[in-house]
Every structure is written in structure tokens, then in C-alpha cells.
Design an enzyme around this catalytic site. Structure first.
Site, short mmCIF file in Angstrom:
data_model
loop_
_atom_site.label_atom_id
_atom_site.label_comp_id
_atom_site.label_asym_id
_atom_site.label_seq_id
_atom_site.Cartn_x
_atom_site.Cartn_y
_atom_site.Cartn_z
N HIS A 20 0.81 -1.22 0.00
CA HIS A 20 0.00 0.00 0.00
C HIS A 20 0.85 1.27 0.00
O HIS A 20 0.31 2.37 0.02
CB HIS A 20 -0.92 -0.03 1.23
CG HIS A 20 -2.07 0.92 1.17
ND1 HIS A 20 -2.23 1.95 2.08
CD2 HIS A 20 -3.12 1.02 0.32
CE1 HIS A 20 -3.32 2.63 1.81
NE2 HIS A 20 -3.89 2.09 0.74
N LYS A 53 3.25 4.44 -1.17
CA LYS A 53 3.36 5.34 -2.33
C LYS A 53 4.66 6.12 -2.17
O LYS A 53 4.73 7.09 -1.42
CB LYS A 53 2.18 6.31 -2.42
CG LYS A 53 0.83 5.65 -2.70
CD LYS A 53 0.10 5.29 -1.47
CE LYS A 53 -1.30 4.73 -1.78
NZ LYS A 53 -1.96 4.22 -0.57
N ASP A 110 17.22 9.71 -8.31
CA ASP A 110 18.66 9.97 -8.24
C ASP A 110 19.20 10.00 -6.81
O ASP A 110 20.28 10.55 -6.57
CB ASP A 110 19.01 11.28 -8.94
CG ASP A 110 18.90 11.17 -10.46
OD1 ASP A 110 18.86 10.03 -10.96
OD2 ASP A 110 18.87 12.21 -11.13
N HIS A 119 -9.13 11.00 1.56
CA HIS A 119 -8.20 9.89 1.36
C HIS A 119 -6.89 10.11 2.11
O HIS A 119 -6.00 9.28 2.08
CB HIS A 119 -7.92 9.70 -0.14
CG HIS A 119 -7.30 8.39 -0.49
ND1 HIS A 119 -5.96 8.26 -0.80
CD2 HIS A 119 -7.82 7.16 -0.58
CE1 HIS A 119 -5.69 7.00 -1.08
NE2 HIS A 119 -6.80 6.31 -0.94
N LYS A 144 -3.93 10.68 5.02
CA LYS A 144 -3.46 9.98 6.21
C LYS A 144 -2.39 10.85 6.85
O LYS A 144 -1.18 10.61 6.71
CB LYS A 144 -2.86 8.61 5.85
CG LYS A 144 -3.78 7.70 5.01
CD LYS A 144 -3.46 7.81 3.55
CE LYS A 144 -4.11 6.75 2.69
NZ LYS A 144 -5.55 6.61 2.78
N ASP A 149 1.02 19.70 18.51
CA ASP A 149 1.59 20.95 18.97
C ASP A 149 2.17 21.74 17.79
O ASP A 149 1.52 21.88 16.77
CB ASP A 149 2.62 20.68 20.07
CG ASP A 149 1.95 20.10 21.32
OD1 ASP A 149 0.71 20.24 21.46
OD2 ASP A 149 2.65 19.49 22.15
#
Length: 413
Positions: free
Chosen positions: A113, A115, A120, A290, A292, A297
């Protein structure tokens, strides 16, 4: 592999595909040596073709490229779409490709899952945004609200090392590649501290959840958590309530217009427990959430791929970046407070299911089913997910062509 906090990074928040895709495509266009890209979803739409063309041009000018896609999330790419890339030299792998049963995908659990994009060894991208047009704001009412980060600095080497060490093949070759391509210096160092964390099914099963728990335990003034699929275990729920009860303002942003109705059902089972403990809950109503992300603080923040549900916390392969930086924290806070003010409905007692034996029974059954879902899956006949490489067209023998299937490209496990 173990990662520690790295000083001197430059980290930029990217909101939705509108900011993410141009940044990634620019980095790919500027690549000179190596691109590593892994994603859960790559669709054959306008965005998918843009990525295809950017990688194809990079490969044709001699850039080494490795791609890892999830066999469930990206099961529908056309053979010719992939074949053009592999013919140009792109190493193209699927994580756990499985054949369909009566047209249905069977590889539901233990997904890749993450991404991540690394270019380089100097620029990296980490977040929750897949490569599909539904992450663009002009997609329509179903456009997803999401986040990623663009990173430069020493932490990129940790992300690169993680990727290289998880590539299939000879370990000596991986070490040689890593030494050869390590940049001598950072091009644009910054002031942010950063820590790369991930979840796997071996030595890092609860690393991401553990950092959330530590954050809640150390919060002094404010916590904001925005998470698309929210149904964590008791430890995290208890930590949120405990933090709120000692005077910390704890805000939780969840989906109000979910892409899957069960998401709202699951989250609402927790409303009474959290509201009673002083947690402020907001349902994002503008479009499907979608993201996350979270912050605490004025310094701690995280952006990544990990939801706070049984799949992400107990089964899937995930990756987050944790950031200590006032400027980044301020940018993310402004963004989240803006959507709270303009695109959310605050949850109150009228939105909590009425107390009754039937509702209580439903809640208890659903809560315990979802809570123990990973263990239930663990009882089922298990398999070890594998990575399978798609061979370039010119390397396929007649025998290989006969058994090659883009939904199950298991020619080179």
C-alpha cells in the site's frame, strides 16, 4: 535496516494530485541516473498516461527505472501499456499478483500500500496519493482529498536504502548500486528533522502505530488527526481519550462522504466512546477524504500511506514520514483547520446512534469483528506474497508468451 532522525531536510507539503503530479513529473524529467517508484494504484487514465510517458522518456535517455505495483490495486493495466515500458528497459514488478476467480480479484489482504518515488537518491516523495485522475480536483464530486510530501536532504538516503534493500535480486549487486549512486552532498538542505518509518509483516509490524501512541502521550496543547479509514485498536483510542482528558485539544477528521459506506459505519461505532472522552470529531463532507496525516503541537507531523484501520495497522505494507519542523507543521495545521472550518460538520450527540439493546448489540459485534479482523485473516490459509517481474517483450519465448498473463505476471518470481 534501522532509521534514525535526520537533520537538515527540506520538506514541502503537496495537496492532492494538482500539486503532487507536477512535482513528481518534473523530478522524473530531471532524472539522470535512477528512478524507483512504487504505488498501490496506477490507472490507465489521463494521469496514468502522463506517468507512462514521463517514465518512457526517462528510460529512453538512459535512466535506470524500477517500478513496483500492487497486484490487487493495479491489476488492470493493459499488456501493451506495460510492454512499451519494459521494452524501453523499465524493470516492472507486481507485488503478489494472483489470478482472478470468476472475474473477482482474490488477493484481498496483505497489500503493498506504499506510495514512494525516489529520484537519483536526492529527491523523494512519500504520501497517500496514487497515480489516477481521481486525485485531481477537477475529477468531480468523487475527487479525493489527499496529501504527500516532497523531500530533499539526508532522510532521502534512508528512503533510498529501504527501497534498494527491498528490491529482488543479488544482495551484492544492491550494495554496489547503493555505493555507486550515493550523492556526495545534498543539493538544497533545509532545517527539518525527519524520520522515515514503515510497517511490514516481519520486524516492523507496529512501528507507525507506536509513533502515533508516543505522539499522543507527549502532546501538550493540540493534536489533529485526519485519516480516511479510521478504525484503530483500543490502544490508540484510549490514548486519544487520555490525551483529551488531560486538557489537550484532540481533533479527529474522518470521512463524511466516504467512497465506501462501511467506512462511515465503522467510524461512527467509535463516536460515543471518543466524544465522551473529550475528543472533537469532524466529518469531512466536501468529497471523499483519502488523506493519512496528523500533527501535534507546533513541531510534530506525519504524512504517509497508513490508514488507522486493521488493514493498514496489521496487514498492509505502509510507509510514513514523520517531520519535526515548525514551518511544515504550521502549513499542515492551516490546511487542516481550513477544511475543518469550511468543509466539515462537527459531530455532536444527535449524530450518535441512540442507546438501545439492538444498537448496543450491533456496535459490540461490529466493533469486535473489525478489531479482531487481522487475527481472523491470520487463521485462514496463508501465503507469502511474492514480487513477480514482467519480462520485456523481446525476452519472451513462445512458452513464456503462452503462460504470460498481465493479471498474474509470475514469470520471474
Amino acid at each position: 535496516m534501522k532509521c534514525g532522525w535526520r537533520e537538515g531536510n527540506q520538506i514541502r507539503l503537496l495537496e492532492n494530485g494538482d500539486e503532487y503530479y507536477p512535482a513528481v513529473f518534473t523530478a522524473i524529467e530531471q532524472a539522470r541516473q535512477k528512478i524507483i517508484l512504487e504505488t498501490f494504484i496506477w490507472f490507465e487514465d489521463a494521469v496514468g498516461w502522463q506517468l507512462h510517458d514521463a517514465l518512457l522518456q526517462a528510460a529512453r535517455r538512459g535512466v535506470s527505472i524500477e517500478v513496483l505495483l500492487d497486484g490487487y490495486g493495479s491489476a488492470d493495466l493493459n499488456d501493451s501499456f506495460v510492454g512499451e515500458l519494459t521494452a524501453a528497459g523499465v524493470v516492472f514488478r507486481y507485488y503478489d499478483p494472483r489470478p482472478r476467480l470468476f472475474g473477482m480479484r482474490t488477493n484481498l489482504f496483505r497489500r503493498m500500500h506504499r506510495k514512494i518515488v525516489v529520484v537519483d537518491g536526492t529527491v523523494a516523495f512519500v504520501g497517500g496519493i496514487n497515480f489516477s485522475a481521481e486525485h485531481m480536483s477537477d475529477y468531480g464530486p468523487e475527487a479525493k482529498q489527499d496529501y504527500a510530501v516532497r523531500v530533499e536532504g539526508p532522510v532521502v538516503q534512508d528512503i533510498l536504502q529501504f527501497e534498494v534493500e527491498n528490491l529482488p535480486g543479488n544482495a551484492d549487486a544492491r550494495r554496489f548500486w547503493h555505493r555507486r549512486h550515493r550523492p556526495e552532498a545534498n543539493r538544497t538542505p533545509g532545517e527539518a528533522q525527519a524520520l522515515f518509518v514503515w510497517r511490514d509483516n516481519h520486524d516492523h509490524r507496529d512501528d507507525i502505530e507506536r509513533h502515533y501512541l508516543q505522539m499522543l502521550a507527549h502532546a501538550k496543547r493540540e493534536v489533529i488527526i485526519a485519516n480516511a479509514y479510521f478504525f484503530p485498536g483500543y490502544r490508540l483510542l484510549h490514548a486519544m481519550r487520555k490525551s483529551a482528558r488531560r486538557g489537550v485539544t484532540v481533533k479527529l477528521v474522518v470521512q463524511g462522504e466516504p467512497d465506501m459506506p462501511i467506512v462511515k459505519v465503522g467510524a461512527r461505532l467509535l463516536y460515543r466512546y471518543l466524544l465522551k472522552g473529550g475528543v472533537k470529531i469532524f466529518e469531512y463532507r466536501r468529497r471523499p477524504l483519502h488523506g493519512k496525516v496528523a500533527l501535534m503541537d507546533d513541531r510534530w507531523a506525519t504524512v504517509g500511506s497508513s490508514n488507522l484501520d486493521p488493514l493498514s495497522l496489521s496487514l498492509n505494507l505502509e510507509a510514513n514520514l514523520i517531520v519535526h519542523d515548525r514551518a511544515f507543521n504550521h502549513t499542515l495545521r492551516e490546511n487542516l483547520n481550513n477544511i475543518i472550518a469550511h468543509d466539515c460538520q462537527q459531530v455532536d450527540s444527535s449524530m450518535v446512534p441512540e442507546r438501545s439493546w439492538w444498537n448496543l448489540t450491533q456496535s459490540v459485534l461490529a466493533f469486535h469483528f473489525l478489531r479482531h479482523f487481522p487475527a481472523v485473516i491470520g487463521w485462514l490459509p496463508a501465503h507469502t506474497p511474492k514480487m513477480a517481474q514482467v519480462p520485456p517483450p523481446e525476452q519472451r519465448s513462445l512458452e513464456t508468451q503462452d503462460r504470460y498473463d498481465p493479471e498474474n505476471p509470475g514469470v520471474k518470481p
